[in-house]
Each structure stands twice: as C-alpha cells, then as structure tokens.
Scaffold this motif. Structure first.
Motif: not given
Length: 582
Positions: A486-494, A518-521
């Motif tokens: 929870v609260d993680s940042l991710i990149v999806l669809a750019g 900035e986020a997890f790829i």
C-alpha cells in the motif's frame, strides 16, 4: 483498373468507388493465383497491398459462389492486427453483403455469443482462438463450410511453437471442413520452399513473390554530443520525435516501454504506451489516437510490430539492438506505410560497444536483405500434448490423432511410440482417458486445454483504477508479491499510480492517479529475443576490422560518426593495453 482474370465486375466496381484506381504489383501477381484454387504463398515488402491480394479474390469467390458462413478464416498472430484487418476489410465486404467479425482473447462474451448465433462469412482470429473454436460445438458445425484459410505474417508464426500448433490445427480443421485453400502472407522470407512445404505438405503451393526488400533509411545513434550539446538516451529520443513528428518507438520489453513512456512524458510530449499487458480498451484507444494523429509518439513492444496500418507514421525509433534483422525490417516498415515510400528508422543504442556494433550489423543485414532463416519447431511435445487433449474433446481415436498430426509439417516424423508415451502421460495427469483405442478428455483436461496456450504466461493481478473503476492492465504475481505494498508508486500505461490496496484472494491491485514522477517500473515474464549465429559472427568480425582500421563503407553510412567513434576508441584502448580483441 485493369480487370484481373475472373475477378467479378461487382468487386471491381466497388474497388473503383473506394478509390482504388489500380492494383499494386503483388496484387496483380497474387490474385490470379488465389483464384486458380491452389494453395498460395504471397511474399512482398510491407505496405505493398498483400492483405488485399489475398482478401479480394476470397471475397470474390464467396460472393460469386454464395458460400455459407463460415466461408473463410483470417488468422493473424496479434490481436491488434486482428482489429486493424477488421477495420480495413469491413467496409469493402459490407458492400457485397459479406459479414466480417473478429474473435480473439479481447472479444466480449456478448460478442462471442452473437458470433455463435449468427456466424460471419469471414472470421478474423488468432492461432490460439482457432484452437478454442475447433472444440466449440456451436461454431464447429459452421466450420464445415470453410473453404479458405488466410494466415497473415506467416514467417512470425512459423518460427514459434504457436506455428507448430497452428499447422497441426489446420489438419484438425480438415477433419471438419475436408478441403480448403491455404493462403499465407509474409513480408520477408528467406527459404520459400521451406515455407511452402510447411504450409501444405505434399501439396502443390503456388507463389507470388516480390523479392525486393523495401527501401529503408536506417541509422544507428548512441547518446553523445549533438550540435555541441550532450544528449542522453531520453534526450536523443525526444529530439528524434521532434524531427519526425508522428513516431512509433519500439522497445524489446514491456518494462522498458513503461520506463521510457514515463520519461518521455516529462519532456512535454503527448505519448502513449502500448503492450500486451495493458487492457483492451487502453490498447484500442492508443491505436485509434495513433491513426488519427492525436499523439506525438507511441512506445510499443512487438504488439504493434506486424502488418498494422497505423496511419501516417513518419519515423520509427528502435531502442537498443532489435536482435534480429527481420524484426528490425518489420518495425521500421511501420513508417511511411504506403506503396513506393521509403521507410525511415533510427536505432538508439546504449553507450556500449556490444549494443552499437550489434545494431550496426543488424541494420546492414536488414537493408541488404540478409535475413534470419526460419527454424520451425519440430515435434514439440508440449504442443503435442495440448493437441491430443483438444482432439479428445472432439472425439478421436489414437489412429485419428496419429493420422491427423502426421499430415502436418511439424509432426510428419512423429512415431506411434512417441505419441503413445504422451498419451500415457496425459492419462497419469488425469487429462484424458484411453480405452479401446479411443481418447476422451476429462473435465480437468478440458480446463487445461482452454486455459493453456503456447504463449509464455504467469499468474497475474488485474490493476483497477479505483477512481473510475476501470481495468488498466495486468501485473505479474511475482512483481506484486516482491515489490508492491500500500502506497507504492508504479508506472502503468506510461502514467504513475499509487497503490491503495492489494486483494490477494481476488488477484486485484487497486490504484489511483499520482502526480509523482518517480515510481516502480513493473517487470513481466517474457521470452528473450535470440540472436542468430551469423549475426554474432559478423559482430566479432566487425570488431576485428575496427581494430585493424579497415571498416567497410557499407557500415560507415549506417552509423552516426560520434557513435562509431565511441566504439573505435573503446576497442583501440583495449588493444593498446595488450588485450585480445573482444
């Protein structure tokens, strides 16, 4: 328009009304051969009109002979290509009262039900969905009417286990439809005789071939000084987008596409990301925006690589070595996708000698037509097991399975002993029963058949936008388990998203839009792209030529001077220190 033999006046008139004043060279060669009734392989560069070369005579015969649905199957390896073919062919077919539909993994349950209730004359599908259709009782009845099977991008299908499965499934289709004409399309194939034999073993296969490779302008560039300013990888790609305008940027992995998409967005460009782990709605919207010119660039994996008419794309950027000349040719061919226009592309490498030289060799081979040979999978046991379970659903004896499979190219040398061992294994696994020579599939086997394909897959979590309640795409279970909370940042669809909750029972990740940069790829399981031995050997030879200061001109014109200088300096320093040439 000069009338082609046996092409009906109605078809010709509709073509005129749609603005087709003349046929292309490959259409003039291929249409009479398709109308001749034999199996046909059509080979021509991208943008030359191969699709219409196959489709026009098939539609002509459906109309003239009033063939019943399903009269033709159009098989492509990509769902995006399915949609593109449907969009391009539907208008023409409708003017002849011919129904065209698409059935693949993205098709809604409502649409699938309508296709079962009222099947079309032409069904566009994928190899995996054909496997499912063969055991669908409602559709199987209509498969008796199939008289034509068109396989698009045959070279791509043939060199994988998907191709082995498809070729076996064509023989399974013969058990239902008896006789049908096979038409294969490809942009580039080295060994035409091998392809003809694989398409229809022990049968006469005509060919319509334009042997010339489509003209392409390809340059290799690496980060470095440009106009007195140092450009890193993202800056260099950004400058190329400005130069080209409408651009497709190809990466070799989904995680690289997401990373690059998030970086290019920060440069102020209107960009989108396209790959197989994004939702159908997201992918279709990206394709629509690309065709309409409402996006500066699309960053994609192989999901946009094959045959798709993506509108007026001015240039293609390949990020890092494409690993194969045939793959580079396909990708660059998405640009200037019209008859007679030269394709344009740039390979943007990392500042690494291996990446630069491998890209340079592959660019040279792509332009010269020195493409990788096809290596079909022969007797793959996982494919064999899946097909046996499928034929058990159809109701087949051991003899039926053996005779059907040995008619196909991949299994023509299959022994009864090998088949017996696979059947024994499937019995032990509980997938089939074997009694008095008959193979019958169990409930467990049915689930295995319907849920497993030859595409590498893993357990996945669905990503849901909690704000709009829309499905965004999928993440691999391993990535979710090891990297997200929870609260993680991710990149999806750019785009960047914040994780709100993770439902392990329902396999869902709920997210909301986030403003952070900035986020997890994410990482996804996927197949690596192999490099052919001849490519690797040429790269080694080029290293030696550089060390000896004997670089041939055909390499010099394909690479930016600063980029080549970087490789020359690195190899020279290596040699001066007394080391062997790397």
């Amino acid at each position: 328009m000069g009338r082609v033999r046996r092409l009906s006046a109605d078809v010709v008139e509709i073509l005129r009304n749609l603005g087709f004043s003349t046929l292309t060279e490959i259409q003039r060669r291929a249409i009479p051969k398709v109308l001749g009734g034999r199996h046909v392989i059509i080979i021509a560069p991208t943008g030359s009109g191969k699709t219409e070369a196959a489709f026009l005579p098939v539609v002509n015969e459906i109309t003239c002979n009033r063939l019943k649905p399903i009269a033709a199957l159009y098989i492509t390896p990509l769902r995006a290509l399915n949609r593109d073919i449907f969009r391009r062919l539907k208008e023409f077919a409708s003017k002849l009262n011919i129904q065209v539909e698409v059935r693949h993994g993205d098709t809604t349950q409502r649409r699938r039900r309508l296709i079962r209730e009222k099947p079309p004359h032409v069904l566009i599908t994928t190899p995996e969905t054909l496997s499912l259709i063969l055991v669908d009782k409602a559709l199987r009845t209509h498969l008796r009417n199939v008289r034509y099977v068109i396989i698009d991008e045959f070279h791509d299908v043939l060199s994988s286990k998907r191709g082995s499965h498809l070729l076996a499934d064509l023989e399974r289709l013969r058990r239902v439809a008896r006789s049908f004409q096979r038409i294969a399309l490809s942009a580039s194939i080295g060994d035409v005789n091998l392809v003809k034999e694989a398409l229809a073993p022990s049968s006469v296969v005509d060919e319509a071939v334009l042997s010339t490779v489509r003209k392409a302008n390809i340059v290799v560039k690496a980060p470095g000084l440009y106009g007195g300013k140092f450009l890193d990888k993202v800056d260099l790609i950004s400058s190329l987008i400005r130069d080209y305008g409408s651009t497709i940027i190809f990466t070799n992995t989904r995680n690289e596409a997401e990373w690059l998409g998030s970086k290019i967005l920060t440069k102020g460009f209107n960009v989108s990301v396209h790959h197989g782990s994004l939702s159908r709605v997201e992918r279709e919207e990206v394709e629509r925006r690309l065709r309409s010119g409402k996006v500066s660039a699309v960053i994609a994996t192989s999901s946009l690589e094959l045959g798709i008419d993506v509108g007026h794309v001015k240039g293609v950027i390949q990020v890092s070595s494409p690993r194969q000349a045939i793959k580079l040719l396909q990708r660059v061919g998405r640009s200037m996708h019209r008859v007679g226009l030269e394709a344009r592309g740039v390979i943007v490498t990392d500042p690494m000698v291996d990446d630069i030289l491998e890209s340079l060799v592959i660019a040279r081979r792509a332009i010269s037509g020195d493409l990788e040979g096809l290596t079909p999978y022969l007797k793959p046991l996982d494919v064999l097991a899946h097909v046996v379970v499928g034929m058990g659903l159809e109701g087949a004896s051991f003899k039926d399975v053996y005779e059907t499979l040995t008619r196909s190219y991949p299994f023509r040398d299959l022994s009864e002993e090998d088949l017996s061992k696979v059947v024994e294994l499937l019995v032990k696994l509980g997938y089939v029963r074997f009694n008095k020579g008959l193979i019958s599939t169990t409930g467990r086997g049915r689930l295995y058949y319907l849920r497993r394909t030859m595409i590498v897959d893993t357990s996945r979590y669905s990503v849901i936008d909690a704000v709009s309640r829309t499905y965004l795409g999928d993440l691999d279970e391993e990535f979710v388990a090891t990297s997200l909370s929870v609260d993680s940042l991710i990149v999806l669809a750019g785009r960047v998203w914040r994780v709100l909750s993770i439902d392990g029972d329902a396999f869902k990740v709920f997210v909301e839009p986030a403003s952070e940069e900035e986020a997890f790829i994410p990482t996804w399981l996927g197949e690596t792209i192999p490099v052919e031995y001849l490519v690797a050997r040429e790269v080694c030879a080029l290293r030696r030529l550089i060390a000896e200061n004997r670089i041939p001109n055909h390499y010099l014109k394909l690479v930016e001077r600063n980029t080549l200088s970087y490789a020359i300096d690195a190899i020279s320093k290596h040699v001066k220190k007394g080391f062997h040439i790397p």
